[in-house]
Structures are given as structure tokens and as C-alpha cells.
Design a protein around this motif. Structure first.
Motif, PDB file in Angstrom:
ATOM      1  N   CYS A  13       0.778  -1.137  -0.046  1.00  0.00           N
ATOM      2  CA  CYS A  13      -0.135  -0.087  -0.002  1.00  0.00           C
ATOM      3  C   CYS A  13       0.991   1.193   0.002  1.00  0.00           C
ATOM      4  O   CYS A  13       1.898   1.281   0.625  1.00  0.00           O
ATOM      5  CB  CYS A  13      -0.901  -0.098   1.267  1.00  0.00           C
ATOM      6  SG  CYS A  13      -1.909   1.328   1.358  1.00  0.00           S
ATOM      7  N   VAL A  15       0.701   5.505  -0.064  1.00  0.00           N
ATOM      8  CA  VAL A  15      -0.115   6.863   0.262  1.00  0.00           C
ATOM      9  C   VAL A  15       1.018   7.815   0.081  1.00  0.00           C
ATOM     10  O   VAL A  15       1.904   8.066   0.607  1.00  0.00           O
ATOM     11  CB  VAL A  15      -0.734   6.770   1.669  1.00  0.00           C
ATOM     12  CG1 VAL A  15      -1.543   8.196   1.656  1.00  0.00           C
ATOM     13  CG2 VAL A  15      -1.803   5.540   1.770  1.00  0.00           C
ATOM     14  N   THR A  20       3.079   2.564   3.151  1.00  0.00           N
ATOM     15  CA  THR A  20       2.492   2.501   4.480  1.00  0.00           C
ATOM     16  C   THR A  20       2.371   1.042   5.039  1.00  0.00           C
ATOM     17  O   THR A  20       2.545   0.821   6.144  1.00  0.00           O
ATOM     18  CB  THR A  20       1.077   2.997   4.673  1.00  0.00           C
ATOM     19  OG1 THR A  20       0.063   2.347   3.568  1.00  0.00           O
ATOM     20  CG2 THR A  20       1.050   4.551   4.016  1.00  0.00           C
ATOM     21  N   ILE A  76      -6.645  -3.366   4.534  1.00  0.00           N
ATOM     22  CA  ILE A  76      -7.028  -2.084   3.967  1.00  0.00           C
ATOM     23  C   ILE A  76      -8.506  -1.756   4.122  1.00  0.00           C
ATOM     24  O   ILE A  76      -9.337  -2.709   3.733  1.00  0.00           O
ATOM     25  CB  ILE A  76      -6.685  -2.141   2.734  1.00  0.00           C
ATOM     26  CG1 ILE A  76      -5.229  -2.716   2.014  1.00  0.00           C
ATOM     27  CG2 ILE A  76      -7.201  -0.753   1.776  1.00  0.00           C
ATOM     28  CD1 ILE A  76      -4.218  -1.459   2.673  1.00  0.00           C
ATOM     29  N   GLY A 124      -3.132   0.202   5.564  1.00  0.00           N
ATOM     30  CA  GLY A 124      -3.076   1.277   4.901  1.00  0.00           C
ATOM     31  C   GLY A 124      -3.431   2.667   5.724  1.00  0.00           C
ATOM     32  O   GLY A 124      -3.003   2.296   7.057  1.00  0.00           O
ATOM     33  N   MET A 130      -5.420   5.475  -1.340  1.00  0.00           N
ATOM     34  CA  MET A 130      -4.410   4.480  -1.558  1.00  0.00           C
ATOM     35  C   MET A 130      -4.261   3.955  -2.708  1.00  0.00           C
ATOM     36  O   MET A 130      -5.138   3.637  -3.514  1.00  0.00           O
ATOM     37  CB  MET A 130      -4.659   3.289  -0.270  1.00  0.00           C
ATOM     38  CG  MET A 130      -4.786   3.972   1.037  1.00  0.00           C
ATOM     39  SD  MET A 130      -5.318   2.978   2.132  1.00  0.00           S
ATOM     40  CE  MET A 130      -7.314   2.881   2.123  1.00  0.00           C
ATOM     41  N   LYS A 131      -3.000   3.707  -3.042  1.00  0.00           N
ATOM     42  CA  LYS A 131      -2.747   2.791  -4.353  1.00  0.00           C
ATOM     43  C   LYS A 131      -2.166   1.562  -3.755  1.00  0.00           C
ATOM     44  O   LYS A 131      -1.139   1.195  -2.938  1.00  0.00           O
ATOM     45  CB  LYS A 131      -1.503   3.427  -5.146  1.00  0.00           C
ATOM     46  CG  LYS A 131      -1.723   4.883  -5.350  1.00  0.00           C
ATOM     47  CD  LYS A 131      -3.069   4.926  -6.078  1.00  0.00           C
ATOM     48  CE  LYS A 131      -3.264   6.486  -6.478  1.00  0.00           C
ATOM     49  NZ  LYS A 131      -4.676   6.946  -6.698  1.00  0.00           N
ATOM     50  N   ILE A 132      -3.084   0.280  -3.977  1.00  0.00           N
ATOM     51  CA  ILE A 132      -2.551  -1.063  -3.673  1.00  0.00           C
ATOM     52  C   ILE A 132      -1.943  -1.920  -4.753  1.00  0.00           C
ATOM     53  O   ILE A 132      -2.654  -1.830  -5.993  1.00  0.00           O
ATOM     54  CB  ILE A 132      -4.162  -1.511  -3.151  1.00  0.00           C
ATOM     55  CG1 ILE A 132      -4.646  -0.862  -2.009  1.00  0.00           C
ATOM     56  CG2 ILE A 132      -3.524  -3.316  -2.490  1.00  0.00           C
ATOM     57  CD1 ILE A 132      -3.934  -0.405  -0.905  1.00  0.00           C
TER      58      ILE A 132
END
Length: 150
Positions: A13, A15, A20, A76, A124, A130-132
Motif C-alpha cells: 500500500c 499513500v 504504508t 486495508i 493502509g 491508497m494505491k494497492i
């Protein structure tokens, strides 16, 4: 509560360009919380996640749980798991818990899973963009809903 478990060989994750949470083998868990959720739902779901036997044994059968493979969890928060899609094409999110309800339950889930797993749960940031990224292993993806325990 709803959880989407994805068996992964890696997940991360990010951010604002910073990692994170990051894991190797284990579960990426997307967690949705609704207003009707209780600590009983949380306890049941945490036990279910920890006990889920979807990792391969020596016979290539899904018989092992997280602890058996030294797995980790990336948790998340994801309110969109309670999207209402019956009418129209724009989902509604009225069933998703507001932050005042969801944040304490999310934090308690982090604590509960950490205790049950015996190690830190990666996360997260609640409410953040968030970019997962993940590498789903199998693929194995399982949906668990605490309102469907039977």
C-alpha cells in the motif's frame, strides 16, 4: 463486516508516494464496515481470517492457514465493499459506516489480527487515497460477510 481475502505472494500500500504497509506471502484483506457491525462480528471475522486454510500443503492441497506458512496480513479499509448498485449506475454507500463508527472497529481489527497472528499487521491509512499493488497467488480470492455466518 465484509472482507475480501486475496492470497498473495506480495502486496503493498502506497499513500502519497510512501509505503504504508507491505507483505510477502499472506493475505491482502480489504475490510468493509457497516453501521450494524459489532465487536462480535469483528471477533468472528478475525478468527475466520486467521483460520482460513487456503495455502498449499505438501500434496498441493489448500490445507494450511497463515500461521502454518509464516504468512502476513496487509489490512486495508474499503467502504466501497458496501456499495449499493441496484438502481442506476452510480453506487450508493449509505450502508458503509461513518468514520466515527468505522475507525475504532478498524483499529480493533488491526489489534485483534496482530494478537491472533502473533505479529504486526501491515495497514493502509484509513480514508486516504491508497494505491494497492499485489500479486494474487492462484488466484485465490474469498469473500466473507459476517451477516452470512450460517
Amino acid at each position: 463486516m465484509r472482507a475480501v481475502l486475496q492470497r498473495v505472494t506480495q502486496a503493498r500500500c502506497v499513500v502519497n508516494g510512501k509505503i504504508t504497509g507491505q507483505i510477502d506471502t499472506g493475505f491482502l484483506v480489504l475490510l468493509g464496515i457497516e453501521d450494524a457491525d459489532t465487536n462480535e462480528d469483528l471477533d468472528w471475522l478475525a478468527q475466520k481470517i486467521i483460520g482460513m486454510r487456503v495455502f498449499s500443503d505438501e500434496n498441493d492441497l489448500m490445507n494450511k492457514a497463515l500461521a502454518d506458512v509464516g504468512g502476513s496480513i496487509l489490512l486495508i479499509s474499503q467502504f466501497t465493499l458496501f456499495a449499493a448498485t441496484k438502481k442506476g449506475n452510480r453506487p450508493g454507500f449509505t450502508r458503509a459506516a461513518k468514520p466515527a463508527v468505522a475507525i475504532p472497529l478498524y483499529e480493533e481489527m488491526i489489534n485483534k489480527l496482530s494478537v491472533l497472528l502473533g505479529k504486526k499487521v501491515e495497514t493502509g491509512i484509513f480514508g486516504a487515497d491508497m494505491k494497492i499493488s499485489l500479486l494474487n497467488d492462484g488466484p485465490v480470492t474469498i469473500l466473507i460477510d459476517t451477516k452470512n455466518k450460517e
